[in-house]
Design a protein around this motif. Sequence first.
Motif, PDB file in Angstrom:
ATOM      1  N   ALA A  68      46.007  39.393  63.523  1.00 55.17           N
ATOM      2  CA  ALA A  68      46.567  39.150  62.463  1.00 55.17           C
ATOM      3  C   ALA A  68      48.047  38.760  62.799  1.00 55.17           C
ATOM      4  N   ALA A  69      49.086  38.538  61.655  1.00 57.04           N
ATOM      5  CA  ALA A  69      50.313  37.944  62.184  1.00 57.04           C
ATOM      6  C   ALA A  69      51.158  39.260  62.759  1.00 57.04           C
ATOM      7  N   GLU A  70      51.728  39.092  63.674  1.00 60.22           N
ATOM      8  CA  GLU A  70      52.778  40.103  64.078  1.00 60.22           C
ATOM      9  C   GLU A  70      52.135  41.093  64.984  1.00 60.22           C
ATOM     10  N   VAL A  71      50.971  41.154  65.379  1.00 64.86           N
ATOM     11  CA  VAL A  71      50.312  42.112  66.128  1.00 64.86           C
ATOM     12  C   VAL A  71      50.709  42.221  67.644  1.00 64.86           C
ATOM     13  N   SER A  72      50.871  43.360  67.920  1.00 66.81           N
ATOM     14  CA  SER A  72      51.563  43.568  69.437  1.00 66.81           C
ATOM     15  C   SER A  72      50.534  44.366  70.190  1.00 66.81           C
ATOM     16  N   ILE A  73      50.143  43.786  71.580  1.00 68.89           N
ATOM     17  CA  ILE A  73      49.343  44.245  72.339  1.00 68.89           C
ATOM     18  C   ILE A  73      49.969  44.496  73.638  1.00 68.89           C
ATOM     19  N   SER A  74      50.054  45.660  74.241  1.00 68.94           N
ATOM     20  CA  SER A  74      50.551  45.817  75.658  1.00 68.94           C
ATOM     21  C   SER A  74      49.810  46.614  76.474  1.00 68.94           C
ATOM     22  N   ASP A  75      49.756  46.741  77.661  1.00 69.80           N
ATOM     23  CA  ASP A  75      48.760  47.590  78.464  1.00 69.80           C
ATOM     24  C   ASP A  75      49.936  48.349  79.316  1.00 69.80           C
ATOM     25  N   CYS A  76      51.000  48.112  78.984  1.00 71.55           N
ATOM     26  CA  CYS A  76      52.355  49.088  79.705  1.00 71.55           C
ATOM     27  C   CYS A  76      53.358  49.578  79.058  1.00 71.55           C
ATOM     28  N   ASP A  77      53.665  50.910  79.305  1.00 73.48           N
ATOM     29  CA  ASP A  77      54.968  51.321  78.907  1.00 73.48           C
ATOM     30  C   ASP A  77      56.122  50.644  79.236  1.00 73.48           C
ATOM     31  N   TRP A  78      56.384  49.997  80.269  1.00 71.77           N
ATOM     32  CA  TRP A  78      57.469  49.144  80.819  1.00 71.77           C
ATOM     33  C   TRP A  78      58.721  49.797  81.367  1.00 71.77           C
ATOM     34  N   HIS A  79      58.495  51.240  81.122  1.00 72.70           N
ATOM     35  CA  HIS A  79      59.549  52.239  81.799  1.00 72.70           C
ATOM     36  C   HIS A  79      58.906  53.438  81.880  1.00 72.70           C
ATOM     37  N   GLY A  80      58.954  54.169  82.983  1.00 68.90           N
ATOM     38  CA  GLY A  80      58.466  55.642  83.107  1.00 68.90           C
ATOM     39  C   GLY A  80      59.303  56.668  82.276  1.00 68.90           C
ATOM     40  N   LEU A  81      58.746  57.859  82.002  1.00 69.57           N
ATOM     41  CA  LEU A  81      59.573  58.725  81.289  1.00 69.57           C
ATOM     42  C   LEU A  81      60.621  59.426  82.195  1.00 69.57           C
ATOM     43  N   TYR A  82      60.681  59.235  83.511  1.00 67.91           N
ATOM     44  CA  TYR A  82      61.541  59.842  84.336  1.00 67.91           C
ATOM     45  C   TYR A  82      62.170  58.824  85.010  1.00 67.91           C
ATOM     46  N   ASN A  83      61.379  57.600  85.701  1.00 68.81           N
ATOM     47  CA  ASN A  83      61.981  56.599  86.388  1.00 68.81           C
ATOM     48  C   ASN A  83      62.077  55.681  85.378  1.00 68.81           C
ATOM     49  N   ARG A  84      63.286  55.226  84.843  1.00 67.98           N
ATOM     50  CA  ARG A  84      63.451  54.273  83.737  1.00 67.98           C
ATOM     51  C   ARG A  84      64.099  53.048  84.424  1.00 67.98           C
ATOM     52  N   VAL A  85      63.950  52.918  85.414  1.00 70.95           N
ATOM     53  CA  VAL A  85      64.630  51.450  86.294  1.00 70.95           C
ATOM     54  C   VAL A  85      63.664  50.460  86.308  1.00 70.95           C
ATOM     55  N   ARG A  86      62.299  51.071  86.447  1.00 71.33           N
ATOM     56  CA  ARG A  86      61.273  50.148  86.657  1.00 71.33           C
ATOM     57  C   ARG A  86      60.063  50.643  86.311  1.00 71.33           C
ATOM     58  N   PRO A  87      59.110  49.694  85.708  1.00 69.29           N
ATOM     59  CA  PRO A  87      57.575  50.309  85.482  1.00 69.29           C
ATOM     60  C   PRO A  87      56.863  50.630  86.533  1.00 69.29           C
ATOM     61  N   PHE A  88      56.500  51.790  86.585  1.00 65.21           N
ATOM     62  CA  PHE A  88      55.834  52.559  87.680  1.00 65.21           C
ATOM     63  C   PHE A  88      54.754  53.548  87.165  1.00 65.21           C
ATOM     64  N   ARG A  89      53.555  53.070  87.472  1.00 67.25           N
ATOM     65  CA  ARG A  89      52.422  54.225  87.082  1.00 67.25           C
ATOM     66  C   ARG A  89      52.506  54.415  85.651  1.00 67.25           C
ATOM     67  N   CYS A  90      52.722  53.225  84.996  1.00 65.47           N
ATOM     68  CA  CYS A  90      52.654  53.650  83.202  1.00 65.47           C
ATOM     69  C   CYS A  90      52.069  52.385  82.688  1.00 65.47           C
ATOM     70  N   SER A  91      50.849  51.942  83.449  1.00 66.52           N
ATOM     71  CA  SER A  91      50.114  50.968  82.842  1.00 66.52           C
ATOM     72  C   SER A  91      48.656  51.284  82.959  1.00 66.52           C
ATOM     73  N   ALA A  92      47.858  50.573  81.842  1.00 67.34           N
ATOM     74  CA  ALA A  92      46.130  50.834  82.003  1.00 67.34           C
ATOM     75  C   ALA A  92      45.611  49.658  81.209  1.00 67.34           C
ATOM     76  N   PRO A  93      44.724  49.194  81.485  1.00 69.35           N
ATOM     77  CA  PRO A  93      43.824  48.105  80.956  1.00 69.35           C
ATOM     78  C   PRO A  93      43.836  48.514  79.460  1.00 69.35           C
ATOM     79  N   VAL A  94      43.748  47.424  78.860  1.00 72.89           N
ATOM     80  CA  VAL A  94      43.274  47.245  77.329  1.00 72.89           C
ATOM     81  C   VAL A  94      42.256  46.310  76.935  1.00 72.89           C
ATOM     82  N   THR A  95      41.077  46.844  76.307  1.00 74.65           N
ATOM     83  CA  THR A  95      40.171  45.924  76.059  1.00 74.65           C
ATOM     84  C   THR A  95      39.580  46.008  74.418  1.00 74.65           C
ATOM     85  N   LEU A  96      39.657  44.881  73.958  1.00 78.68           N
ATOM     86  CA  LEU A  96      39.252  44.511  72.798  1.00 78.68           C
ATOM     87  C   LEU A  96      37.441  44.016  72.877  1.00 78.68           C
TER      88      LEU A  96
END
Length: 241
Positions: free
Chosen positions: A111-139
Amino acid sequence: MRRNHQPWAVKFILNALNHFYVERILRPQFDRLGKCPAMLKPRSIKLTGHQIYAGDYLHIISSAEQPVTLTCWRSKQHDGKIELGNYCLISPGVKIAAAEQISIGDNCMLAAEVSISDCDWHGLYNRVRPFRCSAPVTLENNVWIGLRAIIGKGVTIGENSVVGAGAVVTGNVPPNVVVAGNPATVVKHLSPGKRYLKRDYLFQQAGDDFWNKQQALEKAFNRSNRWWYWLKTWVAPGDND
């Protein structure tokens, strides 16, 4: 305007231009796009990156105000991939962003304006780049995601399940349930033995001619529209327009 006064000739030309844009401009941006796609306002659809695959009879409704965006992120750590099954419906404002993999099965509806992302894009401690913060999404097949729902990384949503409007899904959803809330929880169980009427039903009889029949129906509704009255509504619309 409460009515569409556009003459059929104008609509026919716009449909032809849209078809040309989809086949010549948008299709090459997919790594695979199946047969008979239907895309409303295709020039507002934004595809970024490689490995974007879609099956047959993809239906995307987009607009300049609510563009549909499909984004695959690529870096040293990430090589995103998006897979859409057959007979899927994507509504205005949907955003799908993959750093690893997002797989959407057959007959799924977003439906409208749904958002799906498999990554946090920033780590909790390393906020400079995405690192070890992604995992696959399956519908899985025949999943329905409601208005403005958010699907987070590492989530699998089971076959036939429904995600309620505004829900935030951070954990797996079993098959044949309805979930709602933040965080989303099961609020209803669906009968797995009951027959589902899925989007593929629309094409069982009409096949490749489904969209042509829709166009013929639209022509019938617009047949009585006149050029002079259409132009008049642009400058001096009346109470019945």
